[in-house]
Design an enzyme around this catalytic site. Structure first.
Site, PDB file in Angstrom:
ATOM      1  N   ASP A  46       0.837  -1.202   0.000  1.00  0.00           N
ATOM      2  CA  ASP A  46       0.000   0.000   0.000  1.00  0.00           C
ATOM      3  C   ASP A  46       0.869   1.248   0.000  1.00  0.00           C
ATOM      4  OD1 ASP A  46      -2.816   1.222   0.572  1.00  0.00           O
ATOM      5  OD2 ASP A  46      -1.454   2.197   1.983  1.00  0.00           O
ATOM      6  N   TYR A  51       2.653  10.123   0.264  1.00  0.00           N
ATOM      7  CA  TYR A  51       3.742   9.598   1.080  1.00  0.00           C
ATOM      8  C   TYR A  51       5.107   9.962   0.514  1.00  0.00           C
ATOM      9  CZ  TYR A  51       0.012   6.481   2.818  1.00  0.00           C
ATOM     10  OH  TYR A  51      -1.161   5.967   3.328  1.00  0.00           O
ATOM     11  N   LYS A  80      -2.595   6.035  -4.219  1.00  0.00           N
ATOM     12  CA  LYS A  80      -3.748   6.904  -3.972  1.00  0.00           C
ATOM     13  C   LYS A  80      -3.583   8.285  -4.591  1.00  0.00           C
ATOM     14  CE  LYS A  80      -3.994   4.758   0.604  1.00  0.00           C
ATOM     15  NZ  LYS A  80      -2.581   4.347   0.711  1.00  0.00           N
ATOM     16  N   HIS A 113      -7.705   9.271  -1.926  1.00  0.00           N
ATOM     17  CA  HIS A 113      -7.105   9.238  -0.591  1.00  0.00           C
ATOM     18  C   HIS A 113      -8.001   9.898   0.452  1.00  0.00           C
ATOM     19  CE1 HIS A 113      -2.917   9.152   1.533  1.00  0.00           C
ATOM     20  NE2 HIS A 113      -3.880   8.762   2.330  1.00  0.00           N
TER      21      HIS A 113
END
Length: 324
Positions: A46, A51, A80, A113
């Site tokens: 994931d 990020y 995402k 997200h």
């Protein structure tokens, strides 16, 4: 109790019910951790544009695939759309960036997200005003963004699309257009989200738990900033007691509770021993009384850790999902 190790998605694709989280990991640390995870048997990974480490994940996965493209089919890779991309016309641009950085021939699952949005500022995924508050885009067309995600499937570069961090009303609204292939939300002992999970089950949407171990790094950071105390789930007396009874780690107990509750989980660790332990949860079973005891620890909304309070001003967004 024999539990399925996969969710079967439309078309027959299988999403492993234990995955590997990548939030809050630097590139070099993440690459090593992903290599450990692959060796331990993880196949569900994931990630997210927000990020800022998709390229590192992609490098590690491509090394594992090597010269055998058939190995790609063993993987289930998720990323995402960031809040800054929550405008229908921007979805292809942000997806292309993730697709390029991951460097794979397709992405298994692409998630929205968050239902709220930041302003689109090229090169800045978390744009802020001079006072430190977020540059919030109040004009978000949630359904328009969802339709743009659905359109991505036509290219073949993403096989499934889903949503994350939405509430019950938002999930029903999106489902009325087309059923999401997945719902990813914060779930752990203190924030069990039973009502939202029940809606997802009613609609036939698989649920994946992020922060299944309580996201201690985030909790510690928020505690230092706000003064609020966040319990360490791994040290809760009931969890420790049950772990000792089974000869397991507290983390394994937390994950097994989620699996027996019908959801998937994406624990994150960079410690090789814990990486192995977190996927070794299929060969024991919690009793009915143990499940009841653990389920009783739910604090509802008061147990939530990731309430996006680290994005000052985001609660003003009309699609902010956690209004109390």
């Amino acid at each position: 109790m024999s539990l399925p190790e996969y969710f079967v998605l439309p078309g027959g694709d299988r999403m492993p019910r234990i995955g590997f989280g990548t939030w809050q990991a630097s590139d070099d640390v993440l690459e090593k951790a992903v290599e450990e995870a692959l060796a331990a048997g993880y196949r569900h990974f994931d990630s997210a544009r927000a990020y800022e480490n998709e390229a590192a994940l992609g490098r590690a996965l491509k090394r594992w695939i090597g010269a055998d493209p058939a190995k790609r089919k063993e993987l289930f890779v998720v990323t995402k759309l960031p809040p800054g991309g929550n405008r229908p016309e921007l979805v292809p641009e942000y997806f292309d960036a993730s697709f390029r950085d991951l460097g794979l021939d397709y992405i298994d699952m692409y998630l929205m997200h968050t239902p709220f949005a930041f302003e689109h500022v090229p090169g800045d995924l978390h744009p802020k005003n001079p006072d430190g508050s977020m540059k919030v885009d109040l004009t978000t067309d949630l359904i328009g963004v969802w339709k743009a995600l659905l359109k991505l499937k036509q290219s073949g570069r993403v096989h499934h699309v889903g949503v994350s961090n939405v509430n019950e009303e938002q999930l029903r609204r999106l489902n009325a257009v087309e059923k999401p292939a997945c719902l990813q939300i914060e779930i752990h002992l203190l924030c069990q989200q039973r009502s939202l999970i029940a809606v997802a089950k009613e609609l036939g949407i698989p649920v994946v738990a992020y922060s299944p171990l309580g996201s201690k790094a985030l909790a510690d950071a928020l505690s230092a900033k706000t003064g609020r105390e966040y319990p360490d789930l791994l040290q809760l007396p009931a969890v420790v007691k049950i772990a000792e009874a089974h000869g397991r780690t507290p983390a394994q107990i937390l994950l097994r509770h989620l699996l027996q509750s019908g959801v998937a989980a994406i624990p994150k660790s960079t410690n090789p021993a814990r990486i192995k332990q977190n996927i070794s949860v299929w060969d024991f079973e919690l009793t009915e009384s143990e499940m009841t005891e653990l389920s009783a620890l739910d604090r509802g909304e008061n147990g939530r850790i990731c309430d996006f309070g680290f994005f000052p001003g985001i609660e003003k967004h009309p699609e902010f999902p956690f209004k109390k």
